[in-house]
Design an enzyme around this catalytic site. Sequence first.
Site, mmCIF file in Angstrom:
data_model
loop_
_atom_site.group_PDB
_atom_site.id
_atom_site.type_symbol
_atom_site.label_atom_id
_atom_site.label_comp_id
_atom_site.label_asym_id
_atom_site.label_seq_id
_atom_site.Cartn_x
_atom_site.Cartn_y
_atom_site.Cartn_z
ATOM 1 C CE1 TYR A 37 -3.949 -2.396 5.210
ATOM 2 C CE2 TYR A 37 -3.146 -0.188 4.710
ATOM 3 C CZ TYR A 37 -3.603 -1.424 4.283
ATOM 4 O OH TYR A 37 -3.696 -1.693 2.936
ATOM 5 C CB SER A 94 -0.869 -0.020 1.259
ATOM 6 O OG SER A 94 -1.417 1.255 1.495
HETATM 7 N N1 LIG Z 1 -8.622 -1.302 -0.448
HETATM 8 C C1 LIG Z 1 -7.629 -0.428 -0.435
HETATM 9 O O1 LIG Z 1 -7.829 0.804 -0.360
HETATM 10 C C2 LIG Z 1 -6.205 -0.890 -0.546
HETATM 11 C C3 LIG Z 1 -5.217 0.050 -0.880
HETATM 12 C C4 LIG Z 1 -3.904 -0.357 -0.966
HETATM 13 C C5 LIG Z 1 -3.569 -1.668 -0.754
HETATM 14 N N2 LIG Z 1 -4.535 -2.583 -0.431
HETATM 15 C C6 LIG Z 1 -4.107 -3.957 -0.157
HETATM 16 O O2 LIG Z 1 -4.689 -4.838 -1.101
HETATM 17 C C7 LIG Z 1 -4.897 -6.112 -0.498
HETATM 18 C C8 LIG Z 1 -6.340 -6.545 -0.673
HETATM 19 O O3 LIG Z 1 -7.169 -5.603 -0.012
HETATM 20 P P1 LIG Z 1 -8.739 -5.454 -0.318
HETATM 21 O O4 LIG Z 1 -8.992 -4.035 -0.540
HETATM 22 O O5 LIG Z 1 -9.139 -6.440 -1.328
HETATM 23 O O6 LIG Z 1 -9.328 -5.835 1.106
HETATM 24 P P2 LIG Z 1 -10.656 -6.646 1.487
HETATM 25 O O7 LIG Z 1 -11.706 -6.385 0.489
HETATM 26 O O8 LIG Z 1 -10.901 -6.340 2.921
HETATM 27 O O9 LIG Z 1 -10.183 -8.172 1.341
HETATM 28 C C9 LIG Z 1 -9.206 -8.707 2.187
HETATM 29 C C10 LIG Z 1 -8.973 -10.140 1.773
HETATM 30 O O10 LIG Z 1 -8.013 -10.702 2.676
HETATM 31 C C11 LIG Z 1 -8.540 -11.911 3.201
HETATM 32 N N3 LIG Z 1 -8.011 -12.143 4.535
HETATM 33 C C12 LIG Z 1 -8.045 -11.307 5.598
HETATM 34 N N4 LIG Z 1 -7.462 -11.877 6.663
HETATM 35 C C13 LIG Z 1 -7.035 -13.097 6.257
HETATM 36 C C14 LIG Z 1 -6.358 -14.144 6.912
HETATM 37 N N5 LIG Z 1 -5.998 -14.069 8.190
HETATM 38 N N6 LIG Z 1 -6.058 -15.245 6.188
HETATM 39 C C15 LIG Z 1 -6.421 -15.363 4.895
HETATM 40 N N7 LIG Z 1 -7.069 -14.400 4.241
HETATM 41 C C16 LIG Z 1 -7.377 -13.275 4.910
HETATM 42 C C17 LIG Z 1 -10.042 -11.724 3.164
HETATM 43 O O11 LIG Z 1 -10.724 -12.948 3.111
HETATM 44 P P3 LIG Z 1 -11.419 -13.632 4.407
HETATM 45 O O12 LIG Z 1 -12.050 -12.532 5.184
HETATM 46 O O13 LIG Z 1 -12.343 -14.620 3.832
HETATM 47 O O14 LIG Z 1 -10.316 -14.290 5.126
HETATM 48 C C18 LIG Z 1 -10.216 -10.980 1.873
HETATM 49 O O15 LIG Z 1 -10.267 -11.878 0.793
HETATM 50 C C19 LIG Z 1 -4.485 -5.956 0.964
HETATM 51 O O16 LIG Z 1 -3.176 -6.399 1.139
HETATM 52 C C20 LIG Z 1 -4.559 -4.475 1.182
HETATM 53 O O17 LIG Z 1 -3.707 -4.057 2.222
HETATM 54 C C21 LIG Z 1 -5.839 -2.219 -0.336
#
Ligand SMILES: NC(=O)c1ccc[n+]([C@@H]2O[C@H](COP(=O)([O-])OP(=O)(O)OC[C@H]3O[C@@H](n4cnc5c(N)ncnc54)[C@H](OP(=O)(O)O)[C@@H]3O)[C@@H](O)[C@H]2O)c1
Length: 304
Positions: A188, A175
């Site tokens: 985070y 991120s």
């Molecule tokens: N959204 C943003 O603004 C943003 C910006 C920059 C970077 N990112 C990064 O992009 C990545 C994906 O984020 P997202 O936006 O898609 O978030 P999200 O919609 O909250 O999804 C998070 C994913 O991680 C899984 N997860 C969480 N805890 C877990 C665990 N202990 N073991 C296995 N799986 C787990 C969740 O599945 P379950 O709940 O089923 O386990 C879900 O599939 C992350 O690394 C995040 O930091 C996001």
Amino acid sequence: MMWKWLGALLLFPVQMVYLVVKAAVCLVLPPKLRDLSQENVLVTGGGRGIGRHLAREFARRGARKIILWGRTEKCLKETTEEIRLMGTECHYFICDVGNREEVYRQAKAVREKVGDITILVNNAAVVHGKSLMDSDDDALLKSQHINTLGQFWTTKAFLPRMLELQNGHIVCLNSVLALSAIPGAIDYCTSKASSFAFMESLTLGLLDCPGVNATTVLPFHTSTEMFQGMRIRFPSLFPPLKPETVARRTVEAVQTNQAFLLLPWTMHVLVILKRPPHSGTLRPVGSVCSHQLMFENHSPPGST
Ligand SMILES: NC(=O)c1ccc[n+]([C@@H]2O[C@H](COP(=O)([O-])OP(=O)(O)OC[C@H]3O[C@@H](n4cnc5c(N)ncnc54)[C@H](OP(=O)(O)O)[C@@H]3O)[C@@H](O)[C@H]2O)c1
């Protein structure tokens, strides 16, 4: 000995010119995309959010098999069915990446049931989304276990075989907050900064390992559940990214073997503002500037 030094000295400018010309040519020519048809891709957190889009994108671009890890069976199952409908073999496993024993156990199960993983995408993460003093200790620990240490365990589980095969790629969804922290999500930001150092160290270590590479993606705010409700200053200047865009750019970065990718490109301004300090005051000033420019104080709802 002297001739050796002289030779090296004369070769240096030639090498520099060669590298500059090569970089210029690469900028103009469309990059050659790596063929994914023999690759087995494992996406942690692949059931929903960016992870689901990554699974779709790898499938669309011809990956051989897709394996999804996550904690929630319902969304893993839905994504698996969707990928199978696209004509790609897909399997899911329930695995909490923050649980070291479970990661090693499920990695063994994947190897036995599906085969070797050649592309590992460390995408799973959570946000507690509070200030230090408002945060519950267990929630603080949980973010570090999932967002940072989880990558230690998954990488340790799959990297040795990639090194043996001389074919592998470790991908990290990081991120921009790894480079420019904000208040109200201290768990985070800390975990992402730590994960960035992990990937930098890993990427450098892999320079000596033929066929095995790494990609770190640093996206800005993306419209998924993770930061729902987050307020951005000047939203028309900094609109949230679409998860499908992040997924597409990530897979392209893997196919072109790009080590680091900031999304969108305007985030390079952060890197400039946060350049290592020449004087003791520059770094904090850089942080404050980038924060004032883009983020309001906020408390994301959190998904822990
Ligand atoms: N959204 C943003 O603004 C943003 C910006 C920059 C970077 N990112 C990064 O992009 C990545 C994906 O984020 P997202 O936006 O898609 O978030 P999200 O919609 O909250 O999804 C998070 C994913 O991680 C899984 N997860 C969480 N805890 C877990 C665990 N202990 N073991 C296995 N799986 C787990 C969740 O599945 P379950 O709940 O089923 O386990 C879900 O599939 C992350 O690394 C995040 O930091 C996001």
